[in-house]
Design an enzyme around this catalytic site. Structure first.
Site, PDB file in Angstrom:
ATOM      1  N   GLU A   1      -3.762  -9.476   3.731  1.00  0.00           N
ATOM      2  CA  GLU A   1      -4.566  -9.179   5.097  1.00  0.00           C
ATOM      3  C   GLU A   1      -5.863 -10.182   5.394  1.00  0.00           C
ATOM      4  O   GLU A   1      -6.004 -10.298   6.646  1.00  0.00           O
ATOM      5  CB  GLU A   1      -5.036  -7.690   5.023  1.00  0.00           C
ATOM      6  CG  GLU A   1      -4.061  -6.448   5.286  1.00  0.00           C
ATOM      7  CD  GLU A   1      -3.629  -6.323   3.566  1.00  0.00           C
ATOM      8  OE1 GLU A   1      -3.411  -7.176   2.975  1.00  0.00           O
ATOM      9  OE2 GLU A   1      -2.687  -5.267   3.615  1.00  0.00           O
TER      10      GLU A   1
ATOM     11  N   GLU B   1       0.863  -1.301   0.047  1.00  0.00           N
ATOM     12  CA  GLU B   1      -0.045  -0.027  -0.115  1.00  0.00           C
ATOM     13  C   GLU B   1       0.813   1.212  -0.062  1.00  0.00           C
ATOM     14  O   GLU B   1       0.407   2.189  -0.653  1.00  0.00           O
ATOM     15  CB  GLU B   1      -1.057   0.166   1.165  1.00  0.00           C
ATOM     16  CG  GLU B   1      -2.206  -1.072   1.098  1.00  0.00           C
ATOM     17  CD  GLU B   1      -2.821  -1.278   2.375  1.00  0.00           C
ATOM     18  OE1 GLU B   1      -2.236  -1.555   3.643  1.00  0.00           O
ATOM     19  OE2 GLU B   1      -3.916  -0.985   2.178  1.00  0.00           O
TER      20      GLU B   1
HETATM   21  N1  T1G Z   1       4.453  -7.677  11.774  1.00  0.00           N
HETATM   22  C1  T1G Z   1       5.258  -7.977  12.675  1.00  0.00           C
HETATM   23  N2  T1G Z   1       6.357  -9.201  12.783  1.00  0.00           N
HETATM   24  C2  T1G Z   1       6.339  -9.692  11.757  1.00  0.00           C
HETATM   25  C3  T1G Z   1       5.509  -9.375  10.805  1.00  0.00           C
HETATM   26  C4  T1G Z   1       4.779  -8.265  10.617  1.00  0.00           C
HETATM   27  N3  T1G Z   1       3.850  -7.974   9.779  1.00  0.00           N
HETATM   28  N4  T1G Z   1       5.754 -10.190   9.708  1.00  0.00           N
HETATM   29  C5  T1G Z   1       7.034 -11.049  10.073  1.00  0.00           C
HETATM   30  N5  T1G Z   1       7.188 -10.749  11.359  1.00  0.00           N
HETATM   31  C6  T1G Z   1       8.101 -11.445  12.137  1.00  0.00           C
HETATM   32  C7  T1G Z   1       7.725 -12.865  12.621  1.00  0.00           C
HETATM   33  O1  T1G Z   1       6.767 -12.914  13.609  1.00  0.00           O
HETATM   34  C8  T1G Z   1       9.065 -13.385  12.568  1.00  0.00           C
HETATM   35  O2  T1G Z   1       9.574 -12.763  14.213  1.00  0.00           O
HETATM   36  C9  T1G Z   1       9.915 -12.685  11.780  1.00  0.00           C
HETATM   37  O3  T1G Z   1       9.320 -11.376  11.539  1.00  0.00           O
HETATM   38  C10 T1G Z   1      10.515 -13.199  10.773  1.00  0.00           C
HETATM   39  O4  T1G Z   1       9.058 -13.668  10.039  1.00  0.00           O
HETATM   40  C11 T1G Z   1      -2.710  -1.902   6.952  1.00  0.00           C
HETATM   41  C12 T1G Z   1      -3.620  -4.127   8.187  1.00  0.00           C
HETATM   42  C13 T1G Z   1       7.270 -11.383   5.459  1.00  0.00           C
HETATM   43  C14 T1G Z   1       7.102 -13.354   4.117  1.00  0.00           C
HETATM   44  O5  T1G Z   1       0.732 -10.638   6.708  1.00  0.00           O
HETATM   45  O6  T1G Z   1       4.292 -13.328   5.464  1.00  0.00           O
HETATM   46  O7  T1G Z   1      -0.429  -4.816   6.488  1.00  0.00           O
HETATM   47  O8  T1G Z   1       9.860 -15.331  15.021  1.00  0.00           O
HETATM   48  O9  T1G Z   1       9.625 -16.223  10.151  1.00  0.00           O
HETATM   49  O10 T1G Z   1       9.705 -16.858   6.659  1.00  0.00           O
HETATM   50  O11 T1G Z   1      -3.459  -3.215   5.135  1.00  0.00           O
HETATM   51  O12 T1G Z   1       7.050 -12.917   7.720  1.00  0.00           O
HETATM   52  O13 T1G Z   1      11.778 -13.866  14.341  1.00  0.00           O
HETATM   53  O14 T1G Z   1      10.610 -13.120  16.214  1.00  0.00           O
HETATM   54  O15 T1G Z   1       7.739 -15.306   8.850  1.00  0.00           O
HETATM   55  O16 T1G Z   1      11.254 -14.874   5.789  1.00  0.00           O
HETATM   56  C15 T1G Z   1       0.448  -7.900   6.304  1.00  0.00           C
HETATM   57  C16 T1G Z   1       3.243 -11.045   7.312  1.00  0.00           C
HETATM   58  C17 T1G Z   1       0.132  -7.295   7.726  1.00  0.00           C
HETATM   59  C18 T1G Z   1       3.071 -10.530   6.238  1.00  0.00           C
HETATM   60  C19 T1G Z   1       8.792 -13.334   5.762  1.00  0.00           C
HETATM   61  N6  T1G Z   1       1.583  -8.368   6.252  1.00  0.00           N
HETATM   62  N7  T1G Z   1       4.684 -11.810   7.395  1.00  0.00           N
HETATM   63  O17 T1G Z   1       8.834 -14.698   5.873  1.00  0.00           O
HETATM   64  O18 T1G Z   1      10.165 -14.895   8.026  1.00  0.00           O
HETATM   65  S1  T1G Z   1      -1.503  -6.468   8.128  1.00  0.00           S
HETATM   66  C20 T1G Z   1       1.730  -9.782   6.399  1.00  0.00           C
HETATM   67  C21 T1G Z   1       4.773 -12.880   6.400  1.00  0.00           C
HETATM   68  C22 T1G Z   1      -1.490  -5.037   7.119  1.00  0.00           C
HETATM   69  C23 T1G Z   1      -2.495  -3.162   6.190  1.00  0.00           C
HETATM   70  C24 T1G Z   1      -2.482  -4.344   7.027  1.00  0.00           C
HETATM   71  C25 T1G Z   1       6.126 -13.281   6.399  1.00  0.00           C
HETATM   72  C26 T1G Z   1       7.460 -12.944   5.532  1.00  0.00           C
HETATM   73  P1  T1G Z   1      10.434 -13.736  14.975  1.00  0.00           P
HETATM   74  P2  T1G Z   1       9.050 -15.097   9.192  1.00  0.00           P
HETATM   75  P3  T1G Z   1      10.107 -15.401   6.463  1.00  0.00           P
END
Ligand code: T1G
Length: 697
Positions: free
Chosen positions: A125, A105
């Site tokens: 999301e 976004e």
């Molecule tokens: N927020 C906080 N922590 C996050 C995070 C996030 N969005 N994404 C990953 N982490 C942490 C995860 O918990 C782990 O922590 C570390 O990063 C590595 O992640 C307004 C409301 C990006 C593809 O849904 O899909 O945006 O265990 O082990 O396998 O519209 O993380 O090391 O302490 O998964 O390389 C939308 C979610 C949010 C993406 C990387 N975004 N993340 O995968 O590493 S809502 C998502 C992923 C939003 C807006 C809306 C994956 C990754 P720790 P990992 P990875």
């Protein structure tokens, strides 16, 4: 300026850099930093264009999920992206890794986007029970059109940069240094006299298409495929506003719908599922610096469905793997089975023929244990009988090199006993794959009494390398998943004796969100498997642990499920569609009579309590025995191996949602009425009495 977002000028180009490891999540510090830096760049008369780039493994991967449920802090992401889009100087987002959710976004609020060829972009999301809440439902349709935007937002699946380029989300694919490419692209814009190009003002992709038809079709698809989910329909409503309302109104509508999703219980469950999966891979009592052995080659014992599926997991991870079978015919059959499995993926279009050949090149067949003398890990997937396991592990012990990991895929036999068949029990571990092994993400990593820390750490690393959801578990009958599913299956059968039909029980649990009902599942796996366990239990369980007799009666009548065309349901030849089995009612009535039970109408709620609470009670026992580290680990196992609905969070999360005290009270009632199986787990009683939750452990 915040230290997670910095601003520097290179000539007449302002460079905004985000550095918020591990995934540049858009927490408050990043939002403040972005807003301040873009404002400063806009105000600087020397600046003619702006480049936005991220350090680390990825472009911004979305809002900071850890902030959900906490009081919102300004600036909100919608405010930040609105400010970026409103800018008068052309802005360029340089994408690498995964630009997801709020990250995408932000990128689409910039006026241009360039991306590494191997980057991915998406709006996931919906997988968290939400919808894109910072303009994604209004701006993405303006870039790719409503139909494609609906697909991306409702599925939550990312697309690769090349496709994003084709669709117009990305203006250029790059291979070089992110910053240099970004500056070069911005300079080219200035040379070409190109200025701000606001996504929100672009409407060409919204015109001349039956957008209303696309919306209606998507709504019907959701109704059919994911009826129980809260946010997908709201995603559609938000996208609908992109072509029925002006941008500002559409953004307002999006915020309203986002707010509804944010407060839905499903968001809590889905976010729990997200973080629990990551937590599960951490072994609490394993020292952080535990060495991990290098895995460059593997062996699999047994070329059946399971063995071939496991071999495919290694080949998919680029690890050469040898399948050992007892004869050259069986060995060749196993290789053919691997090729056929890959062939189906090629037919489905999910694998290219080249990739098939490359992966088949990593799979070979052997018939002599001596040929496994050089491999780093061996997984046995032979018949579930201790005598057979003994022969295999004695042979592995005699032939494998020192330091090789000797893993059993056993789903219920005692791993400690298996380890004793070798002189190196410290190198023995359980790798319990779920069938089909090359499809199911769950891997129970079974830690034997003598399994060394190094071997456990290496086994967890193997799971990650094979892209599995690896959960460490202790040794007991059925480990975690199967031990709990036994309770669930038994209670389901008792319900048939009390008056329910398979269709009713399956229907209620499907409505709860289970991927499959227990009886359709039994027909699929074959009733004989359950019967073998039942026979063993009859010999070992104390008398007060009554068992249903329906399986026995059905087996006597030759009804073993899909494999015989008749089980709890009947199946037309070549069809997997369950239909009512007219020969079943007499068997159910006979079983009820034999158990002295008066058949009666059972409520849906009662069916849920008898089946799901049985899972919860056993899960509590597993926790107090230390077989699982955390309640959330049990949830991860059920979500990824047993079709438990993610929007219910898992059996233990569900217990917290219902109220541990209410679950405990109901289990006490069942214990009085139904006897020994329902003896409440002491941990459940403790939590109920202390007013605590499983999440508090
Ligand atoms: N927020 C906080 N922590 C996050 C995070 C996030 N969005 N994404 C990953 N982490 C942490 C995860 O918990 C782990 O922590 C570390 O990063 C590595 O992640 C307004 C409301 C990006 C593809 O849904 O899909 O945006 O265990 O082990 O396998 O519209 O993380 O090391 O302490 O998964 O390389 C939308 C979610 C949010 C993406 C990387 N975004 N993340 O995968 O590493 S809502 C998502 C992923 C939003 C807006 C809306 C994956 C990754 P720790 P990992 P990875």
């Amino acid at each position: 300026m915040s230290d997670v977002v910095t601003l520097e000028r290179q000539g007449d180009i302002a460079v905004v850099t985000v550095n918020n490891p591990p995934v540049n999540a858009l927490g408050i510090a990043v939002r403040e930093g972005l807003q301040n830096c873009f404002k400063a760049a806009e105000a600087d008369p020397e600046v003619k264009a702006i480049v936005l780039v991220c350090e680390g493994m990825t472009f911004m991967a979305g809002a900071d999920i850890k902030e959900f449920g906490k009081p919102p802090k300004s600036p909100s992401l919608p405010e930040v992206v609105a400010g970026i889009e409103a800018g008068n100087k052309p802005s360029v987002a340089v994408i690498h890794g995964t630009a997801l959710g709020g990250g995408l976004e932000v990128a689409v609020s910039c006026h241009y986007r360039i991306a590494r060829k191997d980057a991915k972009v998406g709006l996931p999301e919906v997988k968290l029970g939400l919808l894109p809440g910072a303009g994604g439902t209004q701006r993405l349709p303006r870039l790719v059109g409503v139909p494609k935007a609906l697909d991306m937002i409702v599925s939550g699946n990312p697309i690769g940069a090349p496709e994003a380029f084709e669709l117009g989300v990305v203006d250029k694919l790059i291979e070089g240094d992110l910053l240099s490419e970004g500056i070069a692209f911005a300079q080219q814009l200035l040379m070409d006299g190109k200025g701000a190009r606001r996504t929100g003002e672009r409407t060409d992709k919204l015109e001349g298409v039956d957008n209303a038809g696309a919306v209606a079709a998507k709504r019907a698809e959701i109704e059919k495929k994911m009826p129980g989910l809260f946010s997908p329909q709201r995603c559609v409503s938000a996208v609908e506003a992109s072509f029925t309302l002006p941008l500002e109104e559409g953004l307002k509508r999006e915020r309203e719908l986002f707010g509804e999703c944010l407060t839905s219980p499903q968001r809590g469950a889905l976010v729990h599922a997200f973080f629990s999966e990551r937590q599960a891979s951490k072994v609490d009592d394993l020292p952080k610096d535990t060495p991990v052995r290098e895995i460059k080659s593997a062996g699999v014992i047994g070329g059946g469905t399971m063995g071939v599926g496991i071999a495919i997991c290694f080949a998919n991870a680029g690890i050469p793997v040898k399948i050992l079978e007892i004869s050259s015919e069986a060995r060749d059959k196993a290789i053919d089975r691997a090729r056929d499995t890959y062939g189906m993926s090629v037919k489905r279009g999910s694998l290219t023929q080249d990739a098939l050949e490359k992966r088949m090149g990593l799979i070979s067949g052997v018939t002599d244990y001596a040929d496994l003398g050089d491999v780093d890990v061996v997984v046995e997937a032979v018949f579930e009988e201790m005598g057979v396991k003994q022969k295999v592990f004695e042979a592995l012990d005699a032939n494998c090199k020192p330091g090789a990991i000797l893993a059993s895929n056993t789903s219920s036999l005692d791993l400690n006993k298996i380890a004793e068949f070798t002189k190196r029990p410290e190198d023995v571990v359980g790798l319990h794959f779920f069938s089909p092994a090359n499809v199911m993400r769950l891997l129970e990593v079974v830690r034997g009494e003598k399994t060394s820390n190094e071997v456990l750490a290496t086994a967890m690393a193997i799971g990650k390398k094979l892209k599995k959801v690896s959960v460490p578990v202790g040794v007991c009958d059925g480990f975690v998943g199967n031990r709990m599913v036994f309770q669930y299956g038994r209670e389901s059968e008792f319900l048939l004796e009390e008056g329910a039909t398979p269709a009713q029980v399956d229907g209620v649990l499907k409505k709860f969100g289970m991927a499959m009902g227990p009886f359709a599942m039994r027909d699929l796996s074959g009733l004989d498997i359950g019967l073998a366990i039942r026979t063993r239990q009859r010999q070992t369980l104390p008398a007060e642990y009554k068992l249903p007799t329906i399986l026995d009666k059905m087996a006597e009548a030759g009804m073993l499920g899909q494999k015989t065309g008749k089980g709890f349901y009947v199946y037309e030849p070549g069809s997997r569609t369950p239909q009512e089995n007219p020969d079943l009612p007499p068997i159910l009535e006979a079983a009820s009579k034999e158990q002295g039970v008066e058949r009666q109408q059972l409520s849906d709620e009662y069916i849920i309590e008898r089946t799901i609470y049985a899972l919860i009670n056993e899960g509590a026992k597993i926790l107090e025995e230390g077989i699982a580290q955390r309640a959330s680990d049990i949830d991860v196992i059920y979500l990824n191996g047993y079709g438990f609905p993610a929007h219910q969070g898992g059996p233990m999360f569900y217990a917290d949602a219902v109220g541990v005290d209410r679950v405990y009270a109901k289990i006490c009632e069942f214990h009085d009425k139904l006897g020994a199986w329902w003896k409440p787990a002491p941990l459940l009683e403790k939590l109920a009495k202390e007013g605590r939750k499983f999440a508090d452990l």
